[in-house]
Write a protein that holds these residues in place. Structure first.
Motif, PDB file in Angstrom:
ATOM      1  N   ARG A  26       0.896  -1.020  -0.193  1.00 15.03           N
ATOM      2  CA  ARG A  26      -0.473   0.306  -0.316  1.00 15.03           C
ATOM      3  C   ARG A  26       1.013   1.104  -0.355  1.00 15.03           C
ATOM      4  O   ARG A  26       0.763   2.337  -1.084  1.00 15.03           O
ATOM      5  CB  ARG A  26      -0.674   0.035   0.709  1.00 15.03           C
ATOM      6  N   ILE A  27       1.858   1.356   0.851  1.00 14.43           N
ATOM      7  CA  ILE A  27       2.738   2.129   1.125  1.00 14.43           C
ATOM      8  C   ILE A  27       3.292   2.836  -0.220  1.00 14.43           C
ATOM      9  O   ILE A  27       3.429   3.536  -1.100  1.00 14.43           O
ATOM     10  CB  ILE A  27       3.702   2.387   2.207  1.00 14.43           C
ATOM     11  N   VAL A  28       3.916   1.841  -1.502  1.00 15.86           N
ATOM     12  CA  VAL A  28       4.331   1.663  -2.661  1.00 15.86           C
ATOM     13  C   VAL A  28       3.486   2.321  -3.534  1.00 15.86           C
ATOM     14  O   VAL A  28       3.929   3.291  -4.091  1.00 15.86           O
ATOM     15  CB  VAL A  28       5.129  -0.091  -3.687  1.00 15.86           C
ATOM     16  N   ARG A  29       2.268   1.306  -3.365  1.00  9.63           N
ATOM     17  CA  ARG A  29       1.331   2.238  -4.192  1.00  9.63           C
ATOM     18  C   ARG A  29       0.754   3.517  -4.192  1.00  9.63           C
ATOM     19  O   ARG A  29       0.425   4.271  -5.385  1.00  9.63           O
ATOM     20  CB  ARG A  29      -0.014   1.352  -4.221  1.00  9.63           C
ATOM     21  N   ALA A  30       0.471   3.670  -3.118  1.00  7.11           N
ATOM     22  CA  ALA A  30       0.458   5.086  -2.812  1.00  7.11           C
ATOM     23  C   ALA A  30       1.492   6.876  -3.124  1.00  7.11           C
ATOM     24  O   ALA A  30       1.279   7.570  -3.154  1.00  7.11           O
ATOM     25  CB  ALA A  30       0.642   5.677  -1.115  1.00  7.11           C
ATOM     26  N   ARG A  37       6.758  -1.920  -7.524  1.00  8.65           N
ATOM     27  CA  ARG A  37       7.637  -2.063  -6.822  1.00  8.65           C
ATOM     28  C   ARG A  37       7.379  -4.197  -6.211  1.00  8.65           C
ATOM     29  O   ARG A  37       6.162  -3.676  -6.059  1.00  8.65           O
ATOM     30  CB  ARG A  37       8.565  -1.669  -6.282  1.00  8.65           C
ATOM     31  N   LEU A  38       8.200  -4.857  -7.511  1.00  5.58           N
ATOM     32  CA  LEU A  38       8.265  -6.194  -5.894  1.00  5.58           C
ATOM     33  C   LEU A  38       8.666  -6.131  -5.221  1.00  5.58           C
ATOM     34  O   LEU A  38       9.340  -5.127  -3.814  1.00  5.58           O
ATOM     35  CB  LEU A  38       8.578  -6.884  -6.980  1.00  5.58           C
ATOM     36  N   THR A  76      -5.167   7.777  11.246  1.00  5.36           N
ATOM     37  CA  THR A  76      -5.106   6.001  10.315  1.00  5.36           C
ATOM     38  C   THR A  76      -4.555   6.249   9.640  1.00  5.36           C
ATOM     39  O   THR A  76      -3.735   6.551   9.054  1.00  5.36           O
ATOM     40  CB  THR A  76      -6.685   5.837   9.837  1.00  5.36           C
ATOM     41  N   PHE A  77      -4.194   4.511   9.268  1.00  3.07           N
ATOM     42  CA  PHE A  77      -3.227   4.258   8.191  1.00  3.07           C
ATOM     43  C   PHE A  77      -3.546   4.087   6.579  1.00  3.07           C
ATOM     44  O   PHE A  77      -2.808   5.182   6.096  1.00  3.07           O
ATOM     45  CB  PHE A  77      -2.957   3.164   7.994  1.00  3.07           C
ATOM     46  N   ASP A  78      -5.307   4.871   6.363  1.00  2.67           N
ATOM     47  CA  ASP A  78      -5.346   5.361   5.208  1.00  2.67           C
ATOM     48  C   ASP A  78      -5.141   7.224   5.388  1.00  2.67           C
ATOM     49  O   ASP A  78      -4.700   7.871   3.900  1.00  2.67           O
ATOM     50  CB  ASP A  78      -6.809   5.291   4.810  1.00  2.67           C
ATOM     51  N   ASP A  79      -5.159   8.036   6.561  1.00  6.59           N
ATOM     52  CA  ASP A  79      -5.128   9.098   6.796  1.00  6.59           C
ATOM     53  C   ASP A  79      -3.829   8.988   5.912  1.00  6.59           C
ATOM     54  O   ASP A  79      -2.911  10.277   5.258  1.00  6.59           O
ATOM     55  CB  ASP A  79      -5.867   9.497   8.005  1.00  6.59           C
ATOM     56  N   ALA A  93      -2.611   8.421   2.359  1.00  2.23           N
ATOM     57  CA  ALA A  93      -3.384   9.587   1.164  1.00  2.23           C
ATOM     58  C   ALA A  93      -2.698  11.159   1.945  1.00  2.23           C
ATOM     59  O   ALA A  93      -2.383  11.380   0.989  1.00  2.23           O
ATOM     60  CB  ALA A  93      -4.835  10.340   2.449  1.00  2.23           C
ATOM     61  N   SER A  94      -1.816  11.113   2.647  1.00  4.02           N
ATOM     62  CA  SER A  94      -0.903  12.094   2.814  1.00  4.02           C
ATOM     63  C   SER A  94       0.185  11.926   2.186  1.00  4.02           C
ATOM     64  O   SER A  94       0.948  13.045   1.750  1.00  4.02           O
ATOM     65  CB  SER A  94      -0.277  12.561   4.176  1.00  4.02           C
ATOM     66  N   LEU A  95       0.575  10.793   1.963  1.00  3.09           N
ATOM     67  CA  LEU A  95       1.031  10.026   0.812  1.00  3.09           C
ATOM     68  C   LEU A  95       1.370  10.926  -0.591  1.00  3.09           C
ATOM     69  O   LEU A  95       2.447  11.009  -0.996  1.00  3.09           O
ATOM     70  CB  LEU A  95       1.612   8.907   1.870  1.00  3.09           C
ATOM     71  N   GLU A  96       0.178  10.371  -1.185  1.00  9.32           N
ATOM     72  CA  GLU A  96      -0.486  10.198  -2.264  1.00  9.32           C
ATOM     73  C   GLU A  96      -0.329  12.155  -2.538  1.00  9.32           C
ATOM     74  O   GLU A  96       0.043  12.380  -3.402  1.00  9.32           O
ATOM     75  CB  GLU A  96      -1.972   9.955  -2.515  1.00  9.32           C
ATOM     76  N   ARG A  97      -1.309  13.416  -1.577  1.00  5.81           N
ATOM     77  CA  ARG A  97      -0.678  14.579  -2.259  1.00  5.81           C
ATOM     78  C   ARG A  97       0.611  14.817  -2.148  1.00  5.81           C
ATOM     79  O   ARG A  97       0.976  15.919  -3.091  1.00  5.81           O
ATOM     80  CB  ARG A  97      -1.950  14.775  -0.631  1.00  5.81           C
ATOM     81  N   SER A  98       1.679  14.355  -1.465  1.00  5.22           N
ATOM     82  CA  SER A  98       2.867  14.664  -1.805  1.00  5.22           C
ATOM     83  C   SER A  98       4.023  13.721  -2.432  1.00  5.22           C
ATOM     84  O   SER A  98       5.284  14.280  -2.218  1.00  5.22           O
ATOM     85  CB  SER A  98       3.800  14.499   0.245  1.00  5.22           C
ATOM     86  N   ALA A  99       3.583  13.263  -2.955  1.00  5.49           N
ATOM     87  CA  ALA A  99       4.195  12.259  -3.820  1.00  5.49           C
ATOM     88  C   ALA A  99       4.843  13.400  -4.706  1.00  5.49           C
ATOM     89  O   ALA A  99       4.150  13.709  -5.338  1.00  5.49           O
ATOM     90  CB  ALA A  99       3.504  11.080  -4.047  1.00  5.49           C
ATOM     91  N   PRO A 100       6.935  13.355  -4.914  1.00  7.13           N
ATOM     92  CA  PRO A 100       7.416  13.049  -5.810  1.00  7.13           C
ATOM     93  C   PRO A 100       6.527  12.952  -7.547  1.00  7.13           C
ATOM     94  O   PRO A 100       6.502  11.768  -7.323  1.00  7.13           O
ATOM     95  CB  PRO A 100       8.400  13.397  -5.596  1.00  7.13           C
ATOM     96  N   THR A 101       6.676  14.074  -8.460  1.00 10.49           N
ATOM     97  CA  THR A 101       6.104  13.335  -9.619  1.00 10.49           C
ATOM     98  C   THR A 101       7.634  12.784 -10.181  1.00 10.49           C
ATOM     99  O   THR A 101       9.070  13.759  -9.878  1.00 10.49           O
ATOM    100  CB  THR A 101       6.097  14.480 -10.700  1.00 10.49           C
ATOM    101  N   GLY A 102       7.521  12.072 -11.317  1.00  8.33           N
ATOM    102  CA  GLY A 102       9.017  11.973 -12.310  1.00  8.33           C
ATOM    103  C   GLY A 102       9.011  10.017 -11.795  1.00  8.33           C
ATOM    104  O   GLY A 102       8.486   9.602 -10.627  1.00  8.33           O
ATOM    105  N   ARG A 103      10.024   9.608 -11.672  1.00  9.89           N
ATOM    106  CA  ARG A 103      10.214   8.138 -11.941  1.00  9.89           C
ATOM    107  C   ARG A 103       9.849   7.205 -11.550  1.00  9.89           C
ATOM    108  O   ARG A 103       9.207   6.655 -11.156  1.00  9.89           O
ATOM    109  CB  ARG A 103      11.447   8.454 -10.526  1.00  9.89           C
TER     110      ARG A 103
END
Length: 61
Positions: free
Chosen positions: A4-8, A13-14, A45-48, A51-61
């Motif tokens: 879930r973290i990798v997807r966020a 990744r494997l 929560t872990f879902d919260d 969601a914060s990771l998805e908002r701050s996820a860097p673009t690229g790579r």
């Protein structure tokens, strides 16, 4: 959780499951890392968190 973290982060990744051998592995599998007795439980929560990771996820790579 790791998947879930990798997807966020928007990555593909494997993620390989790992089990620890011996007494330590058995203790962890039985909940040995969870708090006992009185403890302070947060409200986030872990879902919260994801969601914060998805908002701050860097673009690229």
């Amino acid at each position: 959780m790791a998947r879930r973290i990798v997807r966020a982060h928007g990555r593909r990744r494997l993620v390989v499951p790992v089990s620890l051998p011996g007494r330590a592995g058995k203790a962890i599998a039985a909940g040995g890392l969870l708090p006992r007795g009185q403890y302070v439980q947060g409200r986030r929560t872990f879902d919260d968190h994801l969601a914060s990771l998805e908002r701050s996820a860097p673009t690229g790579r």
